[in-house]
Design a protein around this motif. Structure first.
Motif, short mmCIF file in Angstrom:
data_model
loop_
_atom_site.label_atom_id
_atom_site.label_comp_id
_atom_site.label_asym_id
_atom_site.label_seq_id
_atom_site.Cartn_x
_atom_site.Cartn_y
_atom_site.Cartn_z
N LEU A 21 0.85 -1.21 -0.05
CA LEU A 21 -0.08 -0.08 0.03
C LEU A 21 0.63 1.33 -0.17
CD1 LEU A 21 -2.68 1.47 -0.01
CD2 LEU A 21 -2.70 1.01 2.42
N LYS A 22 1.93 1.18 0.64
CA LYS A 22 3.00 2.41 0.83
C LYS A 22 3.49 2.67 -0.55
CE LYS A 22 6.63 4.64 3.32
NZ LYS A 22 7.46 4.45 4.53
N SER A 23 3.83 1.47 -1.33
CA SER A 23 4.39 1.59 -2.48
C SER A 23 3.49 2.11 -3.47
CB SER A 23 4.90 0.37 -2.87
OG SER A 23 5.94 -0.28 -2.17
N VAL A 24 2.26 1.67 -3.66
CA VAL A 24 1.08 2.27 -4.33
C VAL A 24 1.01 3.80 -4.34
CG1 VAL A 24 -1.21 2.23 -4.83
CG2 VAL A 24 -0.08 0.11 -4.85
N LEU A 25 1.06 4.38 -2.77
CA LEU A 25 0.88 5.61 -2.62
C LEU A 25 1.87 6.52 -3.09
CD1 LEU A 25 -0.66 5.29 1.04
CD2 LEU A 25 -1.98 5.94 -1.08
N GLU A 26 3.28 5.95 -2.94
CA GLU A 26 4.25 6.61 -3.29
C GLU A 26 4.42 6.73 -4.92
OE1 GLU A 26 7.37 4.07 -2.14
OE2 GLU A 26 7.73 5.34 -0.03
N LYS A 27 3.86 5.65 -5.77
CA LYS A 27 3.83 5.85 -6.88
C LYS A 27 2.79 6.71 -7.38
CE LYS A 27 5.64 4.06 -11.00
NZ LYS A 27 5.42 2.59 -11.30
N PHE A 28 1.54 6.65 -6.74
CA PHE A 28 0.69 7.64 -7.32
C PHE A 28 0.86 8.90 -6.76
CE2 PHE A 28 -3.93 9.73 -6.68
CZ PHE A 28 -4.39 9.12 -7.83
N LEU A 29 1.33 9.24 -5.99
CA LEU A 29 1.82 10.65 -5.67
C LEU A 29 2.89 11.08 -6.10
CD1 LEU A 29 1.07 10.45 -1.82
CD2 LEU A 29 -0.31 11.58 -3.57
N SER A 30 3.67 10.37 -6.99
CA SER A 30 4.77 10.96 -7.75
C SER A 30 4.37 11.90 -8.74
CB SER A 30 5.50 9.93 -8.19
OG SER A 30 4.68 9.15 -9.38
N ALA A 31 5.36 12.86 -9.21
CA ALA A 31 5.07 13.91 -10.36
C ALA A 31 4.74 12.96 -11.56
CB ALA A 31 5.99 14.79 -10.48
N GLY A 32 5.20 11.95 -11.89
CA GLY A 32 5.00 11.26 -13.13
C GLY A 32 3.59 10.81 -12.95
N THR A 33 2.92 10.26 -12.02
CA THR A 33 1.71 10.19 -12.12
C THR A 33 0.65 11.20 -11.94
OG1 THR A 33 2.03 7.86 -11.15
CG2 THR A 33 -0.09 8.64 -10.95
N LEU A 34 0.85 12.20 -11.12
CA LEU A 34 -0.06 12.95 -10.95
C LEU A 34 -0.38 14.08 -12.22
CD1 LEU A 34 0.56 14.16 -7.15
CD2 LEU A 34 -1.36 12.64 -8.08
N THR A 35 0.79 14.43 -12.80
CA THR A 35 0.96 15.14 -14.03
C THR A 35 0.55 14.25 -15.36
OG1 THR A 35 3.23 14.86 -14.36
CG2 THR A 35 2.63 16.90 -13.11
N ASN A 36 0.19 13.16 -15.41
CA ASN A 36 -0.10 12.21 -16.41
C ASN A 36 -1.69 11.82 -16.50
OD1 ASN A 36 -0.36 10.19 -18.37
ND2 ASN A 36 1.44 9.49 -17.91
N PRO A 37 -2.50 12.49 -17.17
CA PRO A 37 -3.99 12.36 -16.95
C PRO A 37 -4.37 10.79 -17.27
CG PRO A 37 -3.59 14.48 -17.91
CD PRO A 37 -2.32 13.80 -17.74
N SER A 38 -3.54 10.26 -18.13
CA SER A 38 -3.73 8.74 -18.70
C SER A 38 -3.45 7.88 -17.72
CB SER A 38 -3.09 8.46 -19.99
OG SER A 38 -1.76 8.36 -19.81
N LYS A 39 -2.43 8.11 -16.81
CA LYS A 39 -2.39 7.18 -15.76
C LYS A 39 -3.24 7.23 -14.59
CE LYS A 39 2.55 5.96 -15.47
NZ LYS A 39 3.92 6.07 -14.60
N ILE A 40 -3.91 8.56 -14.08
CA ILE A 40 -4.76 8.58 -13.33
C ILE A 40 -5.88 8.09 -13.90
CG2 ILE A 40 -6.24 10.27 -12.17
CD1 ILE A 40 -3.65 12.32 -12.14
N THR A 41 -6.47 8.41 -14.93
CA THR A 41 -7.51 7.62 -15.70
C THR A 41 -7.47 6.11 -15.42
OG1 THR A 41 -7.86 9.52 -17.02
CG2 THR A 41 -8.96 7.42 -17.63
N GLY A 42 -6.23 5.59 -15.89
CA GLY A 42 -6.16 4.17 -15.65
C GLY A 42 -6.23 3.72 -14.62
N VAL A 43 -6.09 4.48 -13.38
CA VAL A 43 -6.03 3.79 -12.09
C VAL A 43 -7.52 3.87 -11.63
CG1 VAL A 43 -5.48 4.47 -9.52
CG2 VAL A 43 -3.83 4.47 -11.32
N VAL A 44 -8.03 5.03 -12.04
CA VAL A 44 -9.53 4.99 -11.61
C VAL A 44 -10.46 3.95 -12.26
CG1 VAL A 44 -11.38 6.34 -11.70
CG2 VAL A 44 -9.63 7.45 -11.20
N GLU A 45 -10.06 3.71 -13.73
CA GLU A 45 -10.57 2.78 -14.55
C GLU A 45 -10.60 1.29 -14.13
OE1 GLU A 45 -9.99 3.62 -18.35
OE2 GLU A 45 -11.45 5.10 -18.59
N GLY A 46 -9.19 1.07 -13.58
CA GLY A 46 -8.84 -0.08 -13.27
C GLY A 46 -9.48 -0.60 -11.69
N LEU A 47 -9.50 0.39 -10.95
CA LEU A 47 -9.82 0.11 -9.36
C LEU A 47 -11.33 0.11 -9.13
CD1 LEU A 47 -8.93 -0.63 -6.77
CD2 LEU A 47 -8.66 1.70 -6.18
#
Length: 343
Positions: free
Chosen positions: A236-262
């Motif tokens: 869970l900590k690793s998921v939070l680190e990856k999600f809160l990283s700039a590479g994720t928060l500035t990437n709409p497709s990644k955020i969309t993928g997380v929401v759609e996947g979960l």
């Protein structure tokens, strides 16, 4: 005597060229800004709709607050929040609900930290109306409301919301993030019909299938559920680190993928909407993963009952003090004065 201007001239013709240019720059900027705002609105609306449409809402997930069950007054979004996070191999069903993962997420009113405490599924507890049994049995006896009531009684605090995640959701979130890295503490291997997967000690890059194996396994460890809880916290900590990283928060497709996947693998109470989660996350915008503390409910170790059932005894002396800190929103003081590694 000054000559009169030509009859065909006008004030617009005499408007300076630089002013005309500036006017069109401003108009163009406003158009671009408006388009960007519309795009952002549509993106946020799409994410909200995706989450709200794909999640499963569990009706009557929380205990009946008019039944005399004694908990404090509900808090607003700006106050302290307590969320029960459950992991299960089946979608949330109040009539047939069991969970292999139970975590109480506490967000203090000050919003300068967050706490995640694991309840081990074999914890021997007093289930209201049924006597002592494993905490997991509360689901069989009375579904989510009774399980929540049992936890509330042990922590002297109200559970505001519940989120149940099908384990398959862990796999999809991991893949949507491009994998996660965990630091594995104990070497183990798992064999199934598709072959053997090794989990050596050290930093491991996990894909979705590997992450699912990592959070489920307990039989490879001497202390079983204890190590599984640690591994789940690591994940869970690793998921939070990856999600809160700039590479994720500035990437709409990644955020969309997380929401759609979960979201298809989430079952929640009626109050867990996209608007609620966005508002809650916004109040936590200054947090980093270093501000999130993971630990396990205090225990005294395992024991066999007269029937030969393996159980985990809670340390009620320490638990009483911990419950006071939950109730009074002073978990920060508790963490500073206790060695959580002993739990």
């Amino acid at each position: 005597m000054h000559p009169l201007p030509p009859a065909h001239s006008s004030s617009r013709d005499s408007f300076p060229l630089w002013a005309k240019v500036m006017m069109w720059v401003v108009v163009g900027s406003l158009c671009v800004t408006a388009s960007a705002l519309i795009a952002v609105y549509r993106y946020k609306h799409h994410l909200s709709q995706t989450f709200d449409d794909r999640k499963t809402v569990i009706s009557q997930a929380l205990p009946d607050r008019d039944s005399g069950h004694d908990t404090e007054t509900p808090d607003e979004i700006s106050g302290m929040q307590t969320i029960l996070l459950l992991g299960s191999d089946s979608r949330g069903n109040p009539d047939d609900a069991r969970s292999d993962t139970m975590m109480v997420v506490r967000i203090p009113e000050k919003r300068d930290s967050a706490y995640v405490m694991s309840f081990l599924r074999d914890s021997w507890v007093d289930i209201p109306g049924y006597g002592y049994n494993k905490i997991n049995a509360a689901f069989a006896y009375g579904g989510l409301p009774l399980a929540i009531e049992t936890i509330e009684d042990h922590l002297s605090t109200r559970i505001d919301h519940v989120i149940m995640v099908d384990f398959e959701g862990f796999k999809h979130v991991t893949d949507a993030l491009g994998g996660v890295q965990v630091h594995n503490e104990i070497e183990f291997s798992l064999t199934n019909g598709e072959g053997t997967t090794d989990f050596p000690v050290g930093d491991l890059d996990l894909n979705g299938d590997q992450a699912l194996q990592f959070v489920r396994e307990r039989y490879s460890f001497i202390d079983g559920d204890y190590q599984r809880a640690r591994n789940q916290q690591l994940y869970l900590k690793s998921v939070l680190e990856k999600f809160l990283s700039a590479g994720t928060l500035t990437n709409p497709s990644k955020i969309t993928g997380v929401v759609e996947g979960l979201s298809p693998y989430l079952s929640v109470d009626e109050g867990v909407t996209a608007d609620y989660l966005v508002s809650l996350v916004w109040t936590l915008r200054s947090l980093s993963t270093d501000d999130i503390v993971f630990f396990t409910v205090p225990t005294l170790g395992t024991e066999l009952t007269e029937d030969g059932v393996s159980i985990i005894n809670l340390d009620y002396e320490r638990l009483e003090e911990l419950a006071d800190s939950f109730h009074n929103d002073t978990l920060d003081e508790y963490v500073q004065t206790h060695d959580l590694s002993e739990y």
